[in-house]
Design an enzyme around this catalytic site. Structure first.
Site, short mmCIF file in Angstrom:
data_model
loop_
_atom_site.label_atom_id
_atom_site.label_comp_id
_atom_site.label_asym_id
_atom_site.label_seq_id
_atom_site.Cartn_x
_atom_site.Cartn_y
_atom_site.Cartn_z
N ASP A 126 45.98 -18.71 38.81
CA ASP A 126 44.96 -19.66 39.22
C ASP A 126 44.28 -20.22 37.97
O ASP A 126 43.79 -19.46 37.12
CB ASP A 126 43.92 -18.98 40.12
N ASN A 134 38.23 -31.71 38.10
CA ASN A 134 38.14 -32.81 39.07
C ASN A 134 36.76 -33.45 39.07
O ASN A 134 36.63 -34.68 39.12
CB ASN A 134 38.48 -32.30 40.47
N ASP A 143 45.34 -33.60 38.46
CA ASP A 143 46.77 -33.55 38.80
C ASP A 143 47.61 -33.25 37.56
O ASP A 143 48.60 -32.51 37.62
CB ASP A 143 47.21 -34.87 39.42
N GLU A 178 45.34 -25.34 42.95
CA GLU A 178 45.75 -25.04 41.58
C GLU A 178 46.38 -23.65 41.46
O GLU A 178 46.59 -23.15 40.36
CB GLU A 178 44.55 -25.14 40.63
#
Length: 283
Positions: A126, A134, A143, A178
């Protein structure tokens, strides 16, 4: 000249020739134009080949072009079907397996490992503080971080961690957002920890550039757990149960890594394994 049986076992004593079918190729475009799915196209082509084979058994000689074309239909329809299955199994953003395909693969590899009496371990990864990416730089930059994470994982694996069947895809899955998961076959927890540390270092060394020119780095936390193929009494348990347990164990180690400061690898000691609460829910 090629023997028909070398291309299609149902046909015997008939030469296919080396030229491509004289009619247009049948691929997915043809199937769409005819309103057929790849599965339907394969079924129809197989039926036609059976008819041709029946004619051969009676001493009749079907038209050479018809044989070539029908086999072309079947082969290209199979390719279209395989491509469709591939697309359904791969996560579009990261290029690795999606969660459903990963879960199915894990169960298959567990069955294989248990049969061959080989160890199997799982990694759960993770990206640390991913939400900040973000919120600060936007989802496009987020992304790119996800894509870089996938590439870091894949490039850190061994050749033995590549599974066949779907374009020789690495045994890596995007588990959600993620989060990524990795299947390491024939690998003990100790060996898996070395792979995890290699991934952690590689990802930590990367730099990212935001649209405003700001350069930043990210880190990853990783949990490692080995699969256990029998319960405490020694009784065998199902691949489905083993799958759920090893993923839960790896997830627990991941959150230990998060709780101890992030950017680290935590490994479950098989000797200290505890029962995982069935009603556990991640916050």
């Amino acid at each position: 000249m090629l023997s028909a049986v070398s291309v299609y076992p149902g046909l015997k004593n008939y030469n296919l020739g080396t030229k491509a079918p004289s009619k247009p190729q049948f691929g997915s475009t043809h199937a769409q134009r005819k309103g057929l799915t790849p599965e339907q196209s394969i079924a129809l082509a197989t039926k036609k080949l059976q008819e041709i084979n029946a004619a051969l058994s009676k001493g009749e000689k079907p038209d050479q072009k018809l044989v070539n074309y029908t086999i072309g239909v079947q082969k290209e329809s199979r390719k279209a079907l395989e491509h469709s299955l591939n697309e359904a199994s791969i996560d579009a953003l990261s290029g690795v397996f999606n969660r459903r395909a990963y879960d199915n693969l894990l169960k298959k590899e567990i069955v294989r490992a248990e049969r061959d009496k080989k160890p199997l371990s799982v990694l759960m990864l993770d990206t640390d503080y991913f939400k900040q990416v973000n919120d600060t730089y936007g989802h496009q930059v987020g992304d790119s971080v996800i894509q870089a994470m996938a590439k870091s994982v894949v490039s850190s694996l061994r050749e033995t961690d590549i599974v066949g069947g779907i374009s020789n895809t690495p045994a890596v899955g995007r588990y959600g957002g993620e989060e990524f998961a990795v299947i390491l076959t024939n690998t003990s927890a100790k060996q898996a920890a070395l792979v995890a540390e290699r991934i952690r270092k590689k990802f930590e060394s990367l730099t990212f550039t935001a649209e405003n020119g700001e350069i930043f780095n990210k880190t990853v936390s990783i949990g490692v757990a080995p699969a256990v193929f029998a319960n405490q009494s020694g009784a065998a348990i199902s691949a489905n149960d083993i799958s759920h347990k090893v993923m839960a164990d790896a997830d627990r180690m991941l959150y230990k890594a998060k709780g101890q400061g992030r950017n680290r690898v935590k490994v479950l000691d098989p000797l200290k394994r505890t029962k995982w609460p069935e009603n556990f829910k991640r916050s």
